[in-house]
Write an enzyme that holds these catalytic residues in place. Structure first.
Site, PDB file in Angstrom:
ATOM      1  N   TYR A   1       3.744   7.201  -2.823  1.00  0.00           N
ATOM      2  CA  TYR A   1       2.828   8.253  -3.293  1.00  0.00           C
ATOM      3  C   TYR A   1       3.633   9.520  -3.607  1.00  0.00           C
ATOM      4  O   TYR A   1       4.360  10.032  -2.760  1.00  0.00           O
ATOM      5  CB  TYR A   1       1.754   8.544  -2.247  1.00  0.00           C
ATOM      6  CG  TYR A   1       0.562   7.607  -2.351  1.00  0.00           C
ATOM      7  CD1 TYR A   1       0.697   6.255  -2.031  1.00  0.00           C
ATOM      8  CD2 TYR A   1      -0.686   8.065  -2.766  1.00  0.00           C
ATOM      9  CE1 TYR A   1      -0.390   5.389  -2.144  1.00  0.00           C
ATOM     10  CE2 TYR A   1      -1.776   7.204  -2.871  1.00  0.00           C
ATOM     11  CZ  TYR A   1      -1.617   5.873  -2.556  1.00  0.00           C
ATOM     12  OH  TYR A   1      -2.684   5.015  -2.663  1.00  0.00           O
TER      13      TYR A   1
ATOM     14  N   GLU B   1      -0.632   6.354 -12.188  1.00  0.00           N
ATOM     15  CA  GLU B   1      -1.927   6.473 -12.868  1.00  0.00           C
ATOM     16  C   GLU B   1      -2.233   7.916 -13.239  1.00  0.00           C
ATOM     17  O   GLU B   1      -2.938   8.625 -12.506  1.00  0.00           O
ATOM     18  CB  GLU B   1      -3.053   5.925 -11.984  1.00  0.00           C
ATOM     19  CG  GLU B   1      -2.985   4.421 -11.797  1.00  0.00           C
ATOM     20  CD  GLU B   1      -4.208   3.842 -11.072  1.00  0.00           C
ATOM     21  OE1 GLU B   1      -5.026   4.625 -10.552  1.00  0.00           O
ATOM     22  OE2 GLU B   1      -4.322   2.610 -11.033  1.00  0.00           O
TER      23      GLU B   1
ATOM     24  N   HIS C   1       0.902  -1.153   0.000  1.00  0.00           N
ATOM     25  CA  HIS C   1       0.000   0.000   0.000  1.00  0.00           C
ATOM     26  C   HIS C   1       0.945   1.208   0.000  1.00  0.00           C
ATOM     27  O   HIS C   1       2.154   1.050  -0.194  1.00  0.00           O
ATOM     28  CB  HIS C   1      -0.884  -0.085   1.254  1.00  0.00           C
ATOM     29  CG  HIS C   1      -2.095   0.786   1.225  1.00  0.00           C
ATOM     30  ND1 HIS C   1      -2.024   2.143   1.351  1.00  0.00           N
ATOM     31  CD2 HIS C   1      -3.424   0.486   1.067  1.00  0.00           C
ATOM     32  CE1 HIS C   1      -3.251   2.656   1.284  1.00  0.00           C
ATOM     33  NE2 HIS C   1      -4.122   1.675   1.095  1.00  0.00           N
TER      34      HIS C   1
ATOM     35  N   GLU D   1      -0.492  -3.026 -11.550  1.00  0.00           N
ATOM     36  CA  GLU D   1      -1.463  -2.973 -10.456  1.00  0.00           C
ATOM     37  C   GLU D   1      -2.773  -3.599 -10.902  1.00  0.00           C
ATOM     38  O   GLU D   1      -3.275  -3.312 -11.989  1.00  0.00           O
ATOM     39  CB  GLU D   1      -1.705  -1.510 -10.046  1.00  0.00           C
ATOM     40  CG  GLU D   1      -2.314  -1.374  -8.662  1.00  0.00           C
ATOM     41  CD  GLU D   1      -2.590   0.079  -8.302  1.00  0.00           C
ATOM     42  OE1 GLU D   1      -1.628   0.824  -8.019  1.00  0.00           O
ATOM     43  OE2 GLU D   1      -3.767   0.464  -8.317  1.00  0.00           O
TER      44      GLU D   1
ATOM     45  N   TYR E   1      -9.156  -3.373 -12.423  1.00  0.00           N
ATOM     46  CA  TYR E   1     -10.086  -3.561 -11.308  1.00  0.00           C
ATOM     47  C   TYR E   1     -11.376  -4.109 -11.904  1.00  0.00           C
ATOM     48  O   TYR E   1     -12.057  -3.413 -12.657  1.00  0.00           O
ATOM     49  CB  TYR E   1     -10.303  -2.231 -10.559  1.00  0.00           C
ATOM     50  CG  TYR E   1      -9.078  -1.886  -9.734  1.00  0.00           C
ATOM     51  CD1 TYR E   1      -8.974  -2.292  -8.416  1.00  0.00           C
ATOM     52  CD2 TYR E   1      -7.988  -1.222 -10.312  1.00  0.00           C
ATOM     53  CE1 TYR E   1      -7.822  -2.031  -7.671  1.00  0.00           C
ATOM     54  CE2 TYR E   1      -6.830  -0.965  -9.572  1.00  0.00           C
ATOM     55  CZ  TYR E   1      -6.763  -1.368  -8.250  1.00  0.00           C
ATOM     56  OH  TYR E   1      -5.629  -1.124  -7.519  1.00  0.00           O
TER      57      TYR E   1
ATOM     58  N   LYS F   1      -5.429  -2.921   5.741  1.00  0.00           N
ATOM     59  CA  LYS F   1      -6.422  -1.849   5.736  1.00  0.00           C
ATOM     60  C   LYS F   1      -7.797  -2.466   5.494  1.00  0.00           C
ATOM     61  O   LYS F   1      -7.939  -3.422   4.730  1.00  0.00           O
ATOM     62  CB  LYS F   1      -6.091  -0.831   4.644  1.00  0.00           C
ATOM     63  CG  LYS F   1      -7.056   0.344   4.654  1.00  0.00           C
ATOM     64  CD  LYS F   1      -6.542   1.535   3.895  1.00  0.00           C
ATOM     65  CE  LYS F   1      -7.600   2.638   3.908  1.00  0.00           C
ATOM     66  NZ  LYS F   1      -7.130   3.880   3.307  1.00  0.00           N
ATOM     67  N   ASP F   2      -8.805  -1.921   6.135  1.00  0.00           N
ATOM     68  CA  ASP F   2     -10.131  -2.505   6.042  1.00  0.00           C
ATOM     69  C   ASP F   2     -10.772  -2.157   4.697  1.00  0.00           C
ATOM     70  O   ASP F   2     -11.611  -1.267   4.594  1.00  0.00           O
ATOM     71  CB  ASP F   2     -10.983  -1.989   7.215  1.00  0.00           C
ATOM     72  CG  ASP F   2     -12.265  -2.779   7.353  1.00  0.00           C
ATOM     73  OD1 ASP F   2     -12.407  -3.812   6.669  1.00  0.00           O
ATOM     74  OD2 ASP F   2     -13.125  -2.362   8.151  1.00  0.00           O
ATOM     75  N   GLU F   3     -10.327  -2.864   3.655  1.00  0.00           N
ATOM     76  CA  GLU F   3     -10.904  -2.715   2.312  1.00  0.00           C
ATOM     77  C   GLU F   3     -10.690  -4.022   1.568  1.00  0.00           C
ATOM     78  O   GLU F   3      -9.755  -4.763   1.866  1.00  0.00           O
ATOM     79  CB  GLU F   3     -10.281  -1.515   1.562  1.00  0.00           C
ATOM     80  CG  GLU F   3      -8.766  -1.537   1.463  1.00  0.00           C
ATOM     81  CD  GLU F   3      -8.162  -0.278   0.831  1.00  0.00           C
ATOM     82  OE1 GLU F   3      -8.817   0.780   0.832  1.00  0.00           O
ATOM     83  OE2 GLU F   3      -7.036  -0.368   0.333  1.00  0.00           O
TER      84      GLU F   3
ATOM     85  N   HIS G   1       4.137   6.904  -7.381  1.00  0.00           N
ATOM     86  CA  HIS G   1       2.697   6.647  -7.335  1.00  0.00           C
ATOM     87  C   HIS G   1       1.880   7.941  -7.503  1.00  0.00           C
ATOM     88  O   HIS G   1       1.258   8.434  -6.561  1.00  0.00           O
ATOM     89  CB  HIS G   1       2.355   5.926  -6.021  1.00  0.00           C
ATOM     90  CG  HIS G   1       1.072   5.159  -6.055  1.00  0.00           C
ATOM     91  ND1 HIS G   1       0.959   3.903  -6.612  1.00  0.00           N
ATOM     92  CD2 HIS G   1      -0.174   5.473  -5.620  1.00  0.00           C
ATOM     93  CE1 HIS G   1      -0.297   3.475  -6.488  1.00  0.00           C
ATOM     94  NE2 HIS G   1      -0.995   4.424  -5.898  1.00  0.00           N
TER      95      HIS G   1
END
Ligand code: IDC
Length: 285
Positions: free
Chosen positions: A45, A124, A15, A211, A185, A250-252, A86
């Protein structure tokens, strides 16, 4: 692995390295390697907000420190490693081109001639950024890297969050050892990758899936596990290299590690999310 055709690189991405640096520890990387991964992506990032590299001098130093620490772990474990600039919120790589230039000058000097180090120069691009903008940026950054690492593989992002890989056909880069990024995705792109990527490969354009992540169907809310598995198989058939998003708790849905799990390595199936289980299995498939 020459017997099976060209080498396919497979692995996972951190991440944001400034948010979850702990998952880039050496024993975590070693476990991935033992599971069959040969690639690790370090996502730094580059944005000028949210603690990204271009936010402040302090953010630059912190990001750089964490990036080098984790790249070191991956190299020590004999992995290929992607150094990922990133770009996300800042939309166009031109915005921080001078900063990118000095970053890639320094980092490619540090890892000069190391064939295991891969440079992803803009994650991106998005918003109004066109392939021509990205191309202008790449024309500046690639020569900077090649001064120190003439043979380094460079991954170049493509418009609309690295989904419009086909737009590079209008004016492909003239450098050798360059690959174009396609990010996937399933809930967003569905099966559209099939004609898109087959069209690219048939015409000889190198594509790198730096990714992809397992998201949830916007209608049913179900995780797109079937499409994800089909995508993994598609990439294997076509020898497309990939890294999944992401190694964190991470909560995802995209995370490999369940959010309640605090272990930083030595994970068993019970510690993994449905995404993590599919991806960790795919390293050796
Ligand atoms: C997401 C993270 C999320 C974070 C967000 C903003 O998963 O926790 O809050 O970024 O920084 C991308 C990007 C990648 C995104 C990911 C999921 O490259 O940074 O991570 N995604 O949204 N492109 C498509 C999806």
């Amino acid at each position: 692995n020459r017997r099976n055709g060209p080498l396919q690189l497979k692995g996972i991405s951190t991440h944001g390295i400034h948010w979850f640096p702990q998952y880039g520890n050496r024993l975590a990387v070693r476990q991935l390697k033992l599971l069959g991964a040969n690639l690790f992506r370090v996502a730094m990032y580059a944005d000028s907000s949210h603690g990204g590299y271009n936010e402040s001098k302090e953010a630059r130093e912190r990001n750089l420190y964490l990036l080098n620490l984790v790249v070191g772990h991956a190299l020590e474990e004999d992995m290929y490693v992607i150094i990922d600039w990133h770009l996300l919120k800042d939309e166009t790589p031109l915005r921080h081109m001078e900063s990118a230039r000095s970053f890639f000058e320094d980092i490619s000097a540090r890892y000069a001639d190391n064939p295991a180090v891969i440079y992803e120069i803009c994650n991106e691009p998005n918003g109004a950024t066109t392939w021509e903008d990205i191309r202008e940026y790449a024309q500046v950054i690639i020569p900077v890297i090649r001064q120190n690492s003439p043979r380094a593989l460079v991954i170049v992002g493509t418009p609309n969050f690295s989904s419009r890989v086909d737009e590079v056909k209008a004016s492909p880069l003239e450098f050798h050892n360059v690959a174009y990024a396609y990010h996937y995705y399933p809930a967003i792109a569905g099966d559209a990758y099939i004609p898109l990527l087959e069209g690219m490969l048939e015409q000889g354009y190198p594509v790198f899936v730096s990714e992809w992540g397992i998201d949830a169907n916007t209608v049913t809310g179900d995780l797109e596990l079937e499409r994800a598995q089909a995508f993994v198989e598609f990439m294997r058939r076509h020898r497309i290299s990939w890294t999944n998003w992401s190694l964190s708790n991470k909560d995802e849905s995209l995370s490999a590690i369940r959010s309640e799990v605090t272990k930083l390595h030595g994970w068993t199936d019970d510690d993994l999310t449905p995404s993590g289980r599919l991806v960790f299995r795919a390293f050796s498939e």
